[in-house]
Motif scaffolding. Sequence first.
Motif, short mmCIF file in Angstrom:
data_model
loop_
_atom_site.label_atom_id
_atom_site.label_comp_id
_atom_site.label_asym_id
_atom_site.label_seq_id
_atom_site.Cartn_x
_atom_site.Cartn_y
_atom_site.Cartn_z
N CYS A 62 0.84 -1.20 0.00
CA CYS A 62 0.00 0.00 0.00
C CYS A 62 0.88 1.25 0.00
O CYS A 62 1.85 1.36 0.74
CB CYS A 62 -0.89 -0.01 1.24
SG CYS A 62 -2.01 1.41 1.35
N TYR A 63 0.53 2.23 -0.86
CA TYR A 63 1.26 3.49 -0.90
C TYR A 63 0.91 4.34 0.32
O TYR A 63 -0.27 4.43 0.71
CB TYR A 63 0.91 4.28 -2.16
CG TYR A 63 1.51 3.72 -3.42
CD1 TYR A 63 2.68 4.24 -3.95
CD2 TYR A 63 0.89 2.68 -4.10
CE1 TYR A 63 3.23 3.74 -5.12
CE2 TYR A 63 1.43 2.16 -5.27
CZ TYR A 63 2.59 2.70 -5.78
OH TYR A 63 3.14 2.19 -6.93
N ASP A 64 1.89 4.96 0.92
CA ASP A 64 1.67 5.85 2.06
C ASP A 64 1.57 7.28 1.55
O ASP A 64 2.58 7.97 1.35
CB ASP A 64 2.82 5.72 3.06
CG ASP A 64 2.59 6.59 4.30
OD1 ASP A 64 1.56 7.30 4.36
OD2 ASP A 64 3.45 6.57 5.20
N TRP A 65 0.35 7.73 1.31
CA TRP A 65 0.10 9.09 0.82
C TRP A 65 -0.69 9.89 1.87
O TRP A 65 -1.48 10.77 1.53
CB TRP A 65 -0.69 9.05 -0.50
CG TRP A 65 0.11 8.49 -1.66
CD1 TRP A 65 1.46 8.37 -1.74
CD2 TRP A 65 -0.42 8.00 -2.89
NE1 TRP A 65 1.82 7.83 -2.96
CE2 TRP A 65 0.69 7.59 -3.69
CE3 TRP A 65 -1.70 7.86 -3.42
CZ2 TRP A 65 0.54 7.06 -4.97
CZ3 TRP A 65 -1.86 7.34 -4.70
CH2 TRP A 65 -0.74 6.95 -5.47
N LYS A 66 -0.45 9.57 3.15
CA LYS A 66 -1.23 10.22 4.22
C LYS A 66 -0.99 11.73 4.29
O LYS A 66 -1.81 12.46 4.85
CB LYS A 66 -0.90 9.57 5.58
CG LYS A 66 -1.38 8.14 5.73
CD LYS A 66 -1.25 7.64 7.15
CE LYS A 66 0.20 7.49 7.57
NZ LYS A 66 0.90 6.41 6.84
#
Length: 387
Positions: A62-66
């Motif tokens: 999962c990409y971490d785009w928080k």
Amino acid sequence: MNISCSAEKKVIEIPLKGQAIIGGFWSPENGLNSLPTVLQWKDGKVHSLEPLRITENIDAECYDWKSYYLQPGWIDAHVHLALDSLDFFQCLKDWENPNLIYKNIQAYLQTYLNLGIVAIRDGGDQPGFGWFARNQLYEGSWLGPRVISVHEAVNRTGMYGRFLGRGFDGIFDWQSNIINFYAQGIDQLKVIVSGLIRFDNFRVVGPTQWTVEELKKIVLTAHQRGISVMAHASGEEGISIAINAGVDSIEHGYYMTSEYLNKMKNQGIAWIPTVAPIGNILKYPTNRYSDKEIDTLKRILETQLAAIYEAYQKNVRIGIGTDAGAYLVPHGESLFDEMDWLIQAGISKLEVYSMATRENARILGQNDLGRLTIQTPMNLLQLTAKY
């Protein structure tokens, strides 16, 4: 596949199927959601947007785009890819070297994508550099935003706009060349209705080029083909002619009046007020202009911002276009100048964002742009810094 990350001024390569945690998202239709969200996409399109649950099992890939919000990509509704925003006359000389122009345009296109701008409307140039770029993008030979191009403008011979189009001696000359003109390819039609505004003389604008009846005939040829018409028009006479001829958008529109705003509202005509070519001269001062010209520019800016706010209050359609390529209006970055000018006029930030996405998509005639819904292609979206 890629998605623009304007927060970092870069483009991120992504697979056709994936998952990311985003800090939130915004769309003109649904407003702002500031809660952490799980974004999933399949076949390159948004599949789901669901609230992040603490107990949720997140895919290891999962990409971490928080730190980002997801939103529709920006659109600039008025640019000139063949101009460099630095030196107009030198740039025209450089047109003799097409390879240099193509190299410059490719750099501009990359800048647009890096800044989250996924579509632009090119206002034309006589040699057809913008149209060439548009075709390279459609064929997949170049990387960049979607380009909607007028190819070349319709202007009167010997009057303003010689760098924009071949020029026609009058309405009969235009009528005898209609088939040839449209056969060369065109997304929208651009007509030069008035000349330029004067920097040294308030409310003075270059002469109009067409009568209402002549312009009606030109507009009809486009509408019969399902093509929208954008009109370069400033000054009361030029704006009046454009409105009465039934154009689809007024470009620039300096010295707009309440009467004409009411007519535009009633006819559904959009206004792209291009503040940056005036405002940026004041925002980024140089020694190029005299004190008298600076005073005139301040008056023009004040008048334009007041008219924009009045248009907003009257619910006139307003698009965001920069005239990028004009002096001190660089490709890409100037879109943020333009949005800031409209915010300074009194329009809320999110309303301006709606103009730069949803309304601009309408003006370009591109219904898949300016929105964030299930099945929206990921490459038409952007990752922005949190608001």
